[in-house]
Design a protein around this motif. Structure first.
Motif, PDB file in Angstrom:
ATOM      1  N   ALA A 111      -6.685   4.874   6.654  1.00 48.67           N
ATOM      2  CA  ALA A 111      -5.458   5.474   7.184  1.00 48.67           C
ATOM      3  C   ALA A 111      -4.823   6.335   6.117  1.00 48.67           C
ATOM      4  O   ALA A 111      -4.531   5.872   5.044  1.00 48.67           O
ATOM      5  N   VAL A 112      -4.622   7.601   6.404  1.00 46.25           N
ATOM      6  CA  VAL A 112      -3.968   8.492   5.454  1.00 46.25           C
ATOM      7  C   VAL A 112      -2.477   8.498   5.670  1.00 46.25           C
ATOM      8  O   VAL A 112      -1.702   8.496   4.737  1.00 46.25           O
ATOM      9  N   ALA A 113      -2.044   8.530   6.924  1.00 44.13           N
ATOM     10  CA  ALA A 113      -0.614   8.593   7.190  1.00 44.13           C
ATOM     11  C   ALA A 113      -0.351   8.252   8.626  1.00 44.13           C
ATOM     12  O   ALA A 113      -1.258   8.226   9.427  1.00 44.13           O
ATOM     13  N   ALA A 114       0.919   7.969   8.931  1.00 45.92           N
ATOM     14  CA  ALA A 114       1.310   7.659  10.305  1.00 45.92           C
ATOM     15  C   ALA A 114       2.154   8.784  10.842  1.00 45.92           C
ATOM     16  O   ALA A 114       3.183   9.123  10.286  1.00 45.92           O
ATOM     17  N   ALA A 115       1.730   9.387  11.945  1.00 39.76           N
ATOM     18  CA  ALA A 115       2.447  10.524  12.497  1.00 39.76           C
ATOM     19  C   ALA A 115       3.676  10.094  13.273  1.00 39.76           C
ATOM     20  O   ALA A 115       4.602  10.850  13.469  1.00 39.76           O
ATOM     21  N   ILE A 116       3.679   8.862  13.738  1.00 44.18           N
ATOM     22  CA  ILE A 116       4.842   8.358  14.458  1.00 44.18           C
ATOM     23  C   ILE A 116       5.548   7.358  13.561  1.00 44.18           C
ATOM     24  O   ILE A 116       4.959   6.380  13.131  1.00 44.18           O
ATOM     25  N   LEU A 117       6.786   7.586  13.263  1.00 43.48           N
ATOM     26  CA  LEU A 117       7.485   6.765  12.282  1.00 43.48           C
ATOM     27  C   LEU A 117       7.887   5.427  12.868  1.00 43.48           C
ATOM     28  O   LEU A 117       8.358   5.331  13.991  1.00 43.48           O
ATOM     29  N   ALA A 118       7.726   4.388  12.067  1.00 43.77           N
ATOM     30  CA  ALA A 118       8.125   3.048  12.480  1.00 43.77           C
ATOM     31  C   ALA A 118       9.576   2.825  12.105  1.00 43.77           C
ATOM     32  O   ALA A 118      10.094   3.435  11.169  1.00 43.77           O
ATOM     33  N   SER A 147      -4.110   3.255   3.474  1.00 45.36           N
ATOM     34  CA  SER A 147      -4.348   1.918   3.998  1.00 45.36           C
ATOM     35  C   SER A 147      -4.532   0.921   2.850  1.00 45.36           C
ATOM     36  O   SER A 147      -4.896   1.303   1.726  1.00 45.36           O
ATOM     37  N   PRO A 148      -4.330  -0.379   3.101  1.00 48.00           N
ATOM     38  CA  PRO A 148      -4.604  -1.379   2.059  1.00 48.00           C
ATOM     39  C   PRO A 148      -6.057  -1.314   1.569  1.00 48.00           C
ATOM     40  O   PRO A 148      -6.312  -1.529   0.383  1.00 48.00           O
ATOM     41  N   GLN A 149      -7.007  -1.007   2.474  1.00 49.71           N
ATOM     42  CA  GLN A 149      -8.409  -0.907   2.059  1.00 49.71           C
ATOM     43  C   GLN A 149      -8.615   0.241   1.080  1.00 49.71           C
ATOM     44  O   GLN A 149      -9.375   0.131   0.114  1.00 49.71           O
ATOM     45  N   TRP A 150      -7.915   1.337   1.327  1.00 53.14           N
ATOM     46  CA  TRP A 150      -8.036   2.500   0.438  1.00 53.14           C
ATOM     47  C   TRP A 150      -7.501   2.142  -0.948  1.00 53.14           C
ATOM     48  O   TRP A 150      -8.104   2.487  -1.963  1.00 53.14           O
ATOM     49  N   ARG A 151      -6.350   1.455  -0.981  1.00 52.59           N
ATOM     50  CA  ARG A 151      -5.808   1.078  -2.289  1.00 52.59           C
ATOM     51  C   ARG A 151      -6.751   0.131  -3.020  1.00 52.59           C
ATOM     52  O   ARG A 151      -6.960   0.268  -4.232  1.00 52.59           O
ATOM     53  N   SER A 152      -7.327  -0.820  -2.315  1.00 54.11           N
ATOM     54  CA  SER A 152      -8.280  -1.740  -2.952  1.00 54.11           C
ATOM     55  C   SER A 152      -9.460  -0.963  -3.531  1.00 54.11           C
ATOM     56  O   SER A 152      -9.933  -1.258  -4.636  1.00 54.11           O
ATOM     57  N   LYS A 153      -9.942   0.034  -2.790  1.00 52.62           N
ATOM     58  CA  LYS A 153     -11.036   0.880  -3.284  1.00 52.62           C
ATOM     59  C   LYS A 153     -10.594   1.643  -4.532  1.00 52.62           C
ATOM     60  O   LYS A 153     -11.369   1.780  -5.496  1.00 52.62           O
ATOM     61  N   THR A 154      -9.347   2.128  -4.537  1.00 52.28           N
ATOM     62  CA  THR A 154      -8.817   2.853  -5.690  1.00 52.28           C
ATOM     63  C   THR A 154      -8.749   1.957  -6.919  1.00 52.28           C
ATOM     64  O   THR A 154      -9.128   2.357  -8.027  1.00 52.28           O
ATOM     65  N   TRP A 155      -8.265   0.737  -6.737  1.00 51.61           N
ATOM     66  CA  TRP A 155      -8.207  -0.205  -7.859  1.00 51.61           C
ATOM     67  C   TRP A 155      -9.608  -0.507  -8.389  1.00 51.61           C
ATOM     68  O   TRP A 155      -9.807  -0.646  -9.593  1.00 51.61           O
ATOM     69  N   GLU A 156     -10.578  -0.620  -7.485  1.00 54.41           N
ATOM     70  CA  GLU A 156     -11.955  -0.883  -7.913  1.00 54.41           C
ATOM     71  C   GLU A 156     -12.499   0.315  -8.691  1.00 54.41           C
ATOM     72  O   GLU A 156     -13.205   0.141  -9.699  1.00 54.41           O
ATOM     73  N   GLU A 157     -12.170   1.521  -8.264  1.00 55.48           N
ATOM     74  CA  GLU A 157     -12.577   2.709  -9.014  1.00 55.48           C
ATOM     75  C   GLU A 157     -11.958   2.709 -10.408  1.00 55.48           C
ATOM     76  O   GLU A 157     -12.629   3.070 -11.392  1.00 55.48           O
ATOM     77  N   ASN A 158     -10.704   2.301 -10.510  1.00 51.29           N
ATOM     78  CA  ASN A 158     -10.071   2.216 -11.822  1.00 51.29           C
ATOM     79  C   ASN A 158     -10.776   1.205 -12.718  1.00 51.29           C
ATOM     80  O   ASN A 158     -10.906   1.416 -13.929  1.00 51.29           O
ATOM     81  N   ARG A 159     -11.228   0.117 -12.104  1.00 54.24           N
ATOM     82  CA  ARG A 159     -11.879  -0.941 -12.890  1.00 54.24           C
ATOM     83  C   ARG A 159     -13.237  -0.502 -13.427  1.00 54.24           C
ATOM     84  O   ARG A 159     -13.562  -0.734 -14.595  1.00 54.24           O
ATOM     85  N   ILE A 160     -14.035   0.143 -12.574  1.00 51.99           N
ATOM     86  CA  ILE A 160     -15.402   0.484 -12.981  1.00 51.99           C
ATOM     87  C   ILE A 160     -15.504   1.895 -13.564  1.00 51.99           C
ATOM     88  O   ILE A 160     -16.561   2.273 -14.080  1.00 51.99           O
ATOM     89  N   GLY A 161     -14.406   2.671 -13.498  1.00 49.73           N
ATOM     90  CA  GLY A 161     -14.442   4.046 -13.973  1.00 49.73           C
ATOM     91  C   GLY A 161     -14.987   4.220 -15.376  1.00 49.73           C
ATOM     92  O   GLY A 161     -15.813   5.115 -15.620  1.00 49.73           O
TER      93      GLY A 161
END
Length: 224
Positions: A24-31, A63-77
């Motif tokens: 998920a990149v963004a939400a077009a309808i605001l909550a 999305s939370p999955q995207w952030r988890s992937k980002t943290w993993e990239e930081n770890r193995i970078g």
């Protein structure tokens, strides 16, 4: 850390990773707002999205999955850096990897697909916030020119998008010339709405930082 709202689901999904997972990149309808959102300030994400946190103060909502992937990239970078450096200095990546570049300072070595996805996320970052009207100006500005016939924005190299509370996000701001060094984003003799207003959101694609350039009358030549 902030923007960590895991309840609900983002309503705008996109950007496939190389593995084919949809993030998920963004939400077009605001909550609607909630106490959980309010504590993270003007850059609070819509429900279901969280800050990417690729680098310090990275508040692009994903999305939370995207952030988890980002943290993993930081770890193995560091394991994907060329030993001894190379033509791009000590941060030169091994063959097949590139700098992620969510910011110019982001030299984490990732796949080419990850860099492409994150650049697109930067460009779409304006759609991820719960309260676009509360974003800071950060030196950006939107205004109707002297005779009220054209809408101008600054700085001219940013991307600009309209957000009308009753209608959501509006696209279509192009380049129609300059006005005292600022960019004109509507054609000549564009009429202002007498009863509709919108916020102009400025996006710095090199950093993903989104700013509120101001509240203006809706240009009817763009958004009838």
């Amino acid at each position: 850390m902030g923007g960590k709202n895991f309840s609900g689901r983002g309503r705008r999904l996109g950007l496939l990773s190389s593995g084919g997972l949809a993030f998920a990149v963004a939400a077009a309808i605001l909550a609607p707002s909630s106490p959980a959102q309010a504590q993270y300030g003007p850059y609070t994400c819509v429900n279901g999205l969280v800050w990417r946190e690729a680098v310090s103060s990275d508040h692009v909502c994903v999305s939370p999955q995207w952030r988890s992937k980002t943290w993993e990239e930081n770890r193995i970078g560091p394991s994907q850096v060329q030993p001894g450096g190379g033509p791009y200095g000590p941060d030169t990546c091994k063959q097949g990897f590139v700098w992620r570049e969510t910011r110019p300072s982001d030299h984490v070595c990732v796949s080419v697909q990850s860099r492409t996805d994150n650049r697109r996320a930067n460009g779409n970052a304006y759609t991820g916030y719960a309260h676009p009207d509360q974003l800071p100006a950060n030196g950006t500005h939107a205004y109707w020119t002297q005779y009220g016939s054209q809408l101008a924005v600054s700085p001219s190299h940013f991307d600009f998008h309209g957000w009308e509370p009753a209608r959501g996000y509006q696209s279509g701001m192009a380049n129609f010339g300059s006005y005292y060094g600022d960019r004109v984003v509507t054609p000549r003799e564009c009429r202002q709405s007498p009863n509709r207003n919108m916020y102009v959101l400025a996006v710095d694609e090199t950093t993903g930082i989104v700013s509120n350039a101001g509240r203006v009358a809706v240009p009817l030549c763009l958004y009838p």
